[in-house]
Write a protein that holds these residues in place. Structure first.
Motif, PDB file in Angstrom:
ATOM      1  N   GLU A 214      96.789  -0.289  29.918  1.00 22.57           N
ATOM      2  CA  GLU A 214      98.166  -2.294  29.007  1.00 22.57           C
ATOM      3  C   GLU A 214      98.346  -3.060  30.342  1.00 22.57           C
ATOM      4  O   GLU A 214      98.480  -4.302  30.441  1.00 22.57           O
ATOM      5  CB  GLU A 214      98.639  -1.717  27.744  1.00 22.57           C
ATOM      6  N   GLN A 215      99.313  -2.563  30.915  1.00 23.16           N
ATOM      7  CA  GLN A 215     100.114  -2.960  32.482  1.00 23.16           C
ATOM      8  C   GLN A 215      98.834  -4.160  33.065  1.00 23.16           C
ATOM      9  O   GLN A 215      98.957  -4.958  33.508  1.00 23.16           O
ATOM     10  CB  GLN A 215     100.903  -2.797  32.832  1.00 23.16           C
TER      11      GLN A 215
ATOM     12  N   PHE B 232     104.079  -7.147  16.837  1.00 19.50           N
ATOM     13  CA  PHE B 232     103.769  -6.659  15.977  1.00 19.50           C
ATOM     14  C   PHE B 232     103.510  -5.415  15.487  1.00 19.50           C
ATOM     15  O   PHE B 232     105.043  -5.007  15.595  1.00 19.50           O
ATOM     16  CB  PHE B 232     103.875  -7.951  14.883  1.00 19.50           C
ATOM     17  N   ALA B 233     102.122  -4.919  15.581  1.00 17.65           N
ATOM     18  CA  ALA B 233     102.375  -3.476  15.403  1.00 17.65           C
ATOM     19  C   ALA B 233     102.961  -2.635  15.835  1.00 17.65           C
ATOM     20  O   ALA B 233     103.280  -1.697  15.336  1.00 17.65           O
ATOM     21  CB  ALA B 233     100.399  -4.196  15.641  1.00 17.65           C
ATOM     22  N   ARG B 234     103.367  -3.258  17.211  1.00 14.69           N
ATOM     23  CA  ARG B 234     103.659  -2.067  18.658  1.00 14.69           C
ATOM     24  C   ARG B 234     104.956  -1.639  17.915  1.00 14.69           C
ATOM     25  O   ARG B 234     105.593  -0.372  18.089  1.00 14.69           O
ATOM     26  CB  ARG B 234     103.307  -2.613  19.939  1.00 14.69           C
ATOM     27  N   GLN B 235     105.428  -3.000  17.565  1.00 15.89           N
ATOM     28  CA  GLN B 235     107.357  -2.944  16.875  1.00 15.89           C
ATOM     29  C   GLN B 235     106.980  -1.629  15.340  1.00 15.89           C
ATOM     30  O   GLN B 235     107.731  -0.883  15.693  1.00 15.89           O
ATOM     31  CB  GLN B 235     107.220  -3.701  16.477  1.00 15.89           C
TER      32      GLN B 235
ATOM     33  N   LEU C 104     105.477   3.758  22.212  1.00 10.59           N
ATOM     34  CA  LEU C 104     104.633   2.481  23.235  1.00 10.59           C
ATOM     35  C   LEU C 104     105.031   1.586  23.956  1.00 10.59           C
ATOM     36  O   LEU C 104     104.854   0.437  23.392  1.00 10.59           O
ATOM     37  CB  LEU C 104     103.187   2.617  22.188  1.00 10.59           C
ATOM     38  N   GLU C 105     105.771   2.319  25.502  1.00 11.67           N
ATOM     39  CA  GLU C 105     106.121   1.287  26.217  1.00 11.67           C
ATOM     40  C   GLU C 105     105.490   0.428  26.461  1.00 11.67           C
ATOM     41  O   GLU C 105     105.128   1.290  27.846  1.00 11.67           O
ATOM     42  CB  GLU C 105     107.285   1.746  26.767  1.00 11.67           C
TER      43      GLU C 105
ATOM     44  N   MET D  91     100.168   8.311  25.362  1.00 10.88           N
ATOM     45  CA  MET D  91     100.778   6.927  24.803  1.00 10.88           C
ATOM     46  C   MET D  91     101.222   6.232  27.148  1.00 10.88           C
ATOM     47  O   MET D  91     100.984   5.304  26.738  1.00 10.88           O
ATOM     48  CB  MET D  91     102.476   7.133  24.326  1.00 10.88           C
ATOM     49  N   LYS D  92     101.648   7.057  27.628  1.00  8.26           N
ATOM     50  CA  LYS D  92     101.963   6.021  28.814  1.00  8.26           C
ATOM     51  C   LYS D  92     100.512   6.058  29.425  1.00  8.26           C
ATOM     52  O   LYS D  92     101.063   5.048  30.137  1.00  8.26           O
ATOM     53  CB  LYS D  92     102.760   8.127  29.981  1.00  8.26           C
ATOM     54  N   ALA D  93      99.063   7.062  29.026  1.00  4.20           N
ATOM     55  CA  ALA D  93      98.340   6.446  30.184  1.00  4.20           C
ATOM     56  C   ALA D  93      97.530   5.285  29.265  1.00  4.20           C
ATOM     57  O   ALA D  93      97.440   4.266  29.943  1.00  4.20           O
ATOM     58  CB  ALA D  93      97.358   7.348  30.360  1.00  4.20           C
TER      59      ALA D  93
END
Length: 196
Positions: A102-103, A144-147, A180-181, A95-97
């Motif tokens: 994504e950033q 929305f999916a991430r939320q 997933l932040e 998730m971090k990777a």
């Protein structure tokens, strides 16, 4: 004799509690994994749109080859991160990777879009308008999916940490799932207001 019946009743209650708790944890784990599958669908759609966007821009942005290549490289890195995360949703390292990739992609897309505004013919292109609109729509779906995923992870993590469910969770190795932040620095900055 009554104490034997009492012990038997207690044993049955412990077994029932264990079964119910185990099934609830499995259900919650499946829920957050399904929620991640929705992120996978939306991010894959996003990654599929980006090469088309870059191809459209190539015809107009001939002097911006480095930026176009950087967008594709960031897209490929994010796509690789998604594949690793999809193999084990909730895994903290994966998730971090994915979040870092994504950033990076978000930053490159922002730079690309800002640069594309310098090309009026590109902005007037119907293909570019359509792709930009689809990308924007997909970005909303990703959010929305991430939320939904993060909500499902939170519910799962809370359940596995609550007593006495935490005993069952530790016995059956239900590990914590990671959120997933994705930090969007542009959204975190305070807008500057000037009345001059």
């Amino acid at each position: 004799m009554e104490w034997i019946i009492g012990i038997g009743v207690c044993a049955v209650l412990v077994v029932i509690f264990t079964i119910v708790t185990y099934n609830k944890l499995v259900s919650l784990k499946n829920r957050f994994q399904n929620a991640f599958a929705q992120i996978d669908v939306q991010l894959t759609r996003r990654y599929d749109l980006i090469p088309n966007l870059v191809e459209t821009a190539k015809a107009y942005m001939t002097h911006e080859r480095e930026t176009l290549e950087a967008v594709i490289a960031a897209r490929n890195q994010a796509s690789s991160g998604l594949r690793k995360a999809a193999a084990d949703p909730g895994n903290p390292e994966a998730m971090k990777a994915l979040a870092v990739a994504e950033q990076g992609l978000g930053g490159m897309l922002g730079r690309f879009m800002a640069l594309s505004e310098s090309y009026p013919q590109l902005q007037a292109s119907e293909n570019m308008k359509q792709l930009s609109e689809e990308l924007s729509s997909t970005e909303n779906r990703v959010a929305f999916a991430r939320q939904a995923y993060n909500d499902a992870v939170m519910t799962y993590n809370v359940k596995r940490e609550q007593f006495p469910a935490n005993i069952v969770a530790s016995q059956f190795r239900f590990t914590a799932a990671a959120l997933l932040e994705i930090e969007d620095q542009a959204k975190r900055q305070v807008p500057k207001v000037s009345f001059s």
